[in-house]
Design an enzyme around this catalytic site. Sequence first.
Site, short mmCIF file in Angstrom:
data_model
loop_
_atom_site.label_atom_id
_atom_site.label_comp_id
_atom_site.label_asym_id
_atom_site.label_seq_id
_atom_site.Cartn_x
_atom_site.Cartn_y
_atom_site.Cartn_z
N CYS A 164 0.80 -1.22 0.00
CA CYS A 164 0.00 0.00 0.00
C CYS A 164 0.83 1.28 0.00
O CYS A 164 0.30 2.37 -0.18
CB CYS A 164 -0.92 0.01 1.21
SG CYS A 164 -1.44 -1.63 1.74
N HIS A 296 -4.02 7.75 5.14
CA HIS A 296 -4.02 6.41 4.58
C HIS A 296 -5.45 5.88 4.65
O HIS A 296 -5.95 5.33 3.68
CB HIS A 296 -3.03 5.52 5.34
CG HIS A 296 -2.83 4.19 4.69
ND1 HIS A 296 -2.53 4.06 3.36
CD2 HIS A 296 -2.90 2.93 5.18
CE1 HIS A 296 -2.42 2.77 3.06
NE2 HIS A 296 -2.65 2.07 4.14
N GLU A 307 -3.83 5.17 12.83
CA GLU A 307 -3.45 6.41 12.14
C GLU A 307 -3.85 7.64 12.96
O GLU A 307 -3.11 8.64 12.98
CB GLU A 307 -4.10 6.46 10.75
CG GLU A 307 -3.61 7.66 9.93
CD GLU A 307 -3.92 7.54 8.44
OE1 GLU A 307 -4.75 6.70 8.07
OE2 GLU A 307 -3.32 8.31 7.66
N LYS A 328 -9.90 7.35 -0.09
CA LYS A 328 -10.20 5.95 -0.40
C LYS A 328 -11.71 5.72 -0.40
O LYS A 328 -12.20 4.78 -1.01
CB LYS A 328 -9.51 5.01 0.60
CG LYS A 328 -8.01 4.86 0.34
CD LYS A 328 -7.37 3.80 1.21
CE LYS A 328 -5.91 3.59 0.86
NZ LYS A 328 -5.02 4.68 1.34
N HIS A 333 -9.17 1.29 -2.20
CA HIS A 333 -7.75 1.17 -1.86
C HIS A 333 -6.99 0.68 -3.09
O HIS A 333 -7.02 -0.49 -3.43
CB HIS A 333 -7.58 0.20 -0.69
CG HIS A 333 -6.20 0.23 -0.10
ND1 HIS A 333 -5.13 0.82 -0.75
CD2 HIS A 333 -5.71 -0.21 1.08
CE1 HIS A 333 -4.05 0.70 0.01
NE2 HIS A 333 -4.38 0.08 1.12
N PHE A 392 0.86 -2.85 4.49
CA PHE A 392 1.02 -4.18 5.04
C PHE A 392 2.51 -4.52 4.98
O PHE A 392 3.18 -4.22 3.99
CB PHE A 392 0.26 -5.21 4.17
CG PHE A 392 -1.15 -5.46 4.61
CD1 PHE A 392 -1.70 -4.80 5.70
CD2 PHE A 392 -1.93 -6.38 3.94
CE1 PHE A 392 -3.00 -5.06 6.10
CE2 PHE A 392 -3.24 -6.64 4.34
CZ PHE A 392 -3.77 -5.98 5.42
#
Lengths: 406, 83
Positions: A164, A296, A307, A328, A333, A392
């Site tokens: 990501c 994010h 976050e 997003k 995503h 990730f």
Amino acid sequence: MTRVAITGMGVVSAIGNDIETFRRALHDTTGGLAPAQGLDEVPKGITVVGQVRDFDAEARFGRDRLALLDPFSQFAMAAADEAIGMAGLDFRADPAMGQRTACIIGTGGAGIATLQEGFVRLYRDGKHRVNPFTVPRYMGNAACSQVTMAHGITGPSFAVTSACATANHAIGLGFHMVRGGVADRAVVGGTDALVNFGNLKAWEALRVVSRDTCRPFSKDRTGMVVGEGAGVFVLERWDDAVARGAPILAEMIGFGMSADAGDITFPSVEGASRAVQACLDDAGLTAADVDHINAHGTATTANDATEAKVIRAVFGDAADRLAVSSTKSFHGHGLGAAGGLELVAAIVAAQDGFVPPTLNLTELDPECPLDVVTGTGRAMDVRTVVSNSFAFGGLNAVLAIRRAEG
Amino acid sequence: MSDLEQKIFDIVVDKTELTHDRLSREARISDLEISSLDFVEIVFAVEEEFDIEVPYNANTMDADFETLGDIIDAVAAEIAKQQ
């Protein structure tokens, strides 16, 4: 220090296959998440996706070229064409300029659709041969290589991968290369083509996909929505851009990276905070200088709460005056493309003085005590924007831009 | 203990470092400290064993599955649906 201008950008996404359509969708708060189309079968656990639609690959590339292009390369090439066209650069006409230009296009899934087609032939259909171009289509550097070939970019070129955070790593590396004098300009971004049965099954199996839609920072969020697309940018020395009268969209001012060295899926406040702080330090920013964060904001339980803690840890009380949003909720995503799509949104925010809303937020999660912009967005003075990507695998990459100011 | 319970407990033991004596219908998943990734593997193994699909989402795990009994009931319900 050498200032770096962003003079071109291009996008392919669920909310538009060009910048102006993408911009309009943000202003009109028109999200692009919808049930997957065109698949023989959609996994039961996948309700909506951020799928690229109305992308006429044959018209763009012609049938002959298409044989060598997995969709992840097609998306990158379309976005690169738009970005390079916007910047008004012609590398073929000036081979010396091509040699001083870097090309870094990252991807998370690379040619997963091509691999899948091959496996279906071998293991389901009992065929004995796969597409002869399987290797040049699926390889992780295919998109980058195709962009260099299409435009005659002959300087340092490669692909990066960090799930990501891929696009932010690609963009940030190009920024540092231009600022540091390794290249005069860089074509950078991320791409992924992920809406195919096998990949959606893989995400379904991980049990992190939303039951309904993408609701970042919302108390009732149930997970992420798989998206796809590409975001590509042209970075060049500020003085060069001014000298040739190129339109400057924004200034790239900071890039920070870190690794959690923790869990393969669960994010770390400490690791991500170091990336955000490194970005601010790289840009010479204090916490109070930042107006807006494109978060994010995946809408998983774990990411959004983490976050929020990251933003609180780094920005302290200044977080109260920080407009946070996760786009997003519009485009899903995009994985390897995510940072690219989100940098477009960040630049639009700075250009238009408009923070796009986080869609689908019903009630702010008390675990996410941030000023999350909702509704129809917020018209406000946006001078400095930070864009977070926490991958990730615990690899974090954060970018900062400033509104174009002489 | 039913056959279903026994099979599910065997899977939990196989996928975690827990011992049988800690498992019961009333055992709370949070007390057992089963990690979310272990839980994903457990659900996968259960689905494979019984050829069912368990409606499990890691994001809402705490609300949906509090005890091992909740998992057993969810599996029993899915199996009943199929019959």
